[in-house]
Enzyme design. Structure first.
Site, PDB file in Angstrom:
ATOM      1  N   ASN A  75       1.980 -17.379  -3.027  1.00 18.98           N
ATOM      2  CA  ASN A  75       1.717 -17.701  -1.832  1.00 18.98           C
ATOM      3  C   ASN A  75       0.952 -17.506  -0.616  1.00 18.98           C
ATOM      4  O   ASN A  75       0.410 -16.175  -0.515  1.00 18.98           O
ATOM      5  CB  ASN A  75       3.443 -17.343  -1.238  1.00 18.98           C
ATOM      6  CG  ASN A  75       4.457 -17.853  -2.208  1.00 18.98           C
ATOM      7  OD1 ASN A  75       4.549 -18.819  -2.591  1.00 18.98           O
ATOM      8  ND2 ASN A  75       5.611 -16.979  -2.573  1.00 18.98           N
TER       9      ASN A  75
ATOM     10  N   ASP B 253      11.274  -7.216  -7.868  1.00 26.13           N
ATOM     11  CA  ASP B 253      11.428  -7.258  -6.256  1.00 26.13           C
ATOM     12  C   ASP B 253      12.442  -7.003  -5.961  1.00 26.13           C
ATOM     13  O   ASP B 253      12.799  -6.712  -6.975  1.00 26.13           O
ATOM     14  CB  ASP B 253      11.276  -8.841  -6.571  1.00 26.13           C
ATOM     15  CG  ASP B 253      10.858  -9.925  -5.410  1.00 26.13           C
ATOM     16  OD1 ASP B 253       9.341  -9.867  -5.195  1.00 26.13           O
ATOM     17  OD2 ASP B 253      11.832  -9.448  -4.416  1.00 26.13           O
TER      18      ASP B 253
ATOM     19  N   CYS C 279       0.677  -1.063   0.127  1.00 28.02           N
ATOM     20  CA  CYS C 279       0.104  -0.138  -0.005  1.00 28.02           C
ATOM     21  C   CYS C 279       0.483   1.341   0.153  1.00 28.02           C
ATOM     22  O   CYS C 279       0.627   2.096  -0.513  1.00 28.02           O
ATOM     23  CB  CYS C 279      -1.031   0.373   1.321  1.00 28.02           C
ATOM     24  SG  CYS C 279      -2.331  -1.143   0.556  1.00 28.02           S
TER      25      CYS C 279
ATOM     26  N   HIS D  64      -0.206 -10.958  -4.058  1.00 23.87           N
ATOM     27  CA  HIS D  64       1.042 -10.562  -4.869  1.00 23.87           C
ATOM     28  C   HIS D  64       0.993 -11.265  -5.933  1.00 23.87           C
ATOM     29  O   HIS D  64       0.902 -13.202  -4.829  1.00 23.87           O
ATOM     30  CB  HIS D  64       1.744 -10.022  -4.424  1.00 23.87           C
ATOM     31  CG  HIS D  64       2.229 -10.529  -3.656  1.00 23.87           C
ATOM     32  ND1 HIS D  64       1.452 -10.939  -2.376  1.00 23.87           N
ATOM     33  CD2 HIS D  64       3.070 -11.636  -3.552  1.00 23.87           C
ATOM     34  CE1 HIS D  64       3.270 -11.393  -1.342  1.00 23.87           C
ATOM     35  NE2 HIS D  64       4.205 -12.227  -2.078  1.00 23.87           N
TER      36      HIS D  64
ATOM     37  N   GLY E  52       5.467 -19.468   2.305  1.00 23.21           N
ATOM     38  CA  GLY E  52       6.036 -18.423   2.373  1.00 23.21           C
ATOM     39  C   GLY E  52       5.357 -17.097   2.617  1.00 23.21           C
ATOM     40  O   GLY E  52       6.529 -16.293   2.050  1.00 23.21           O
TER      41      GLY E  52
HETATM   42  P1  5GP Z   1       5.927 -13.445  -0.340  1.00 25.71           P
HETATM   43  O1  5GP Z   1       7.153 -14.194   0.165  1.00 25.71           O
HETATM   44  O2  5GP Z   1       5.040 -13.036   1.011  1.00 25.71           O
HETATM   45  O3  5GP Z   1       5.055 -14.680  -1.743  1.00 25.71           O
HETATM   46  O4  5GP Z   1       6.567 -12.111  -1.441  1.00 25.71           O
HETATM   47  C1  5GP Z   1       6.842 -11.056  -1.105  1.00 25.71           C
HETATM   48  C2  5GP Z   1       8.062  -9.957  -1.985  1.00 25.71           C
HETATM   49  O5  5GP Z   1       8.096  -9.093  -1.597  1.00 25.71           O
HETATM   50  C3  5GP Z   1      10.150 -11.631  -1.899  1.00 25.71           C
HETATM   51  O6  5GP Z   1      10.139 -11.587  -3.011  1.00 25.71           O
HETATM   52  C4  5GP Z   1      10.153  -9.826  -1.304  1.00 25.71           C
HETATM   53  O7  5GP Z   1      11.556 -10.255  -1.875  1.00 25.71           O
HETATM   54  C5  5GP Z   1       9.015  -8.860  -2.187  1.00 25.71           C
HETATM   55  N1  5GP Z   1       9.275  -7.227  -1.464  1.00 25.71           N
HETATM   56  C6  5GP Z   1       9.267  -7.030   0.190  1.00 25.71           C
HETATM   57  N2  5GP Z   1       9.911  -6.313   0.334  1.00 25.71           N
HETATM   58  C7  5GP Z   1       9.708  -5.286  -0.709  1.00 25.71           C
HETATM   59  C8  5GP Z   1       9.846  -4.101  -0.827  1.00 25.71           C
HETATM   60  O8  5GP Z   1      10.121  -3.114  -0.137  1.00 25.71           O
HETATM   61  N3  5GP Z   1      10.027  -3.231  -2.255  1.00 25.71           N
HETATM   62  C9  5GP Z   1      10.327  -4.203  -3.696  1.00 25.71           C
HETATM   63  N4  5GP Z   1      10.343  -4.086  -4.591  1.00 25.71           N
HETATM   64  N5  5GP Z   1      10.395  -5.825  -3.108  1.00 25.71           N
HETATM   65  C10 5GP Z   1       9.727  -5.749  -1.901  1.00 25.71           C
HETATM   66 ZN    ZN Z   2      -2.008  -3.163   1.502  1.00 28.81          ZN
END
Ligand code: 5GP
Ligand code: ZN
Length: 114
Positions: free
Chosen positions: A87, A30, A7, A100, A93
């Site tokens: 995920n 990412d 957000c 997303h 994870g």
């Molecule tokens: P999840 O682990 O929830 O499936 O994926 C979250 C993703 O968000 C991870 O791959 C992580 O590297 C990415 N991520 C977390 N914080 C940030 C951020 O501040 N900026 C960007 N660009 N990616 C983020």
């Molecule tokens: Zn949000």
């Protein structure tokens, strides 16, 4: 949602490398890529994960897959192959609780996933 990283990216409070946006969704690079192409596509609306989806979100999710396909073509990986990953909760994870979809490409991915 105030404490949500995605957000804050949407509102511009946290910088991100945006690669696509429209009225419904945003796509960013990412911050910790695990593949040569690693994009995140998420709705502007704060939805926690798949457990927080309702029938009125059906078109949104379809749209996200179309954006993923568009970005895969734009990056030149569509024909070779790409993976779309969503995920949900701890065992999968999920670390950011704003729904997303990871678009991963540019290398071979094993199946089953780790
Ligand atoms: P999840 O682990 O929830 O499936 O994926 C979250 C993703 O968000 C991870 O791959 C992580 O590297 C990415 N991520 C977390 N914080 C940030 C951020 O501040 N900026 C960007 N660009 N990616 C983020
Ligand atoms: Zn949000």
């Amino acid at each position: 949602m105030d404490s949500c990283i995605f957000c804050k990216i949407i509102s511009g409070q946290i910088p991100a490398r945006k690669v696509y946006e429209d009225e419904l969704v945003v796509a960013i690079e990412d911050i910790a890529p695990v593949a040569p192409v690693h994009l995140l596509i998420f709705p502007r609306r704060h939805i926690v994960n798949s457990l927080d989806l309702h029938p009125e979100n059906n078109a949104l999710i379809g749209h996200i897959f179309q954006v993923a396909a568009h970005l895969a073509k734009e990056r030149g990986v569509a024909d070779k192959g790409f993976r779309i990953v969503n995920n949900n909760n701890a065992d999968a994870g999920q670390s950011v609780f704003h729904i997303h979809f990871h678009l991963l490409a540019g290398r071979h991915f094993n199946w089953p996933p780790g």
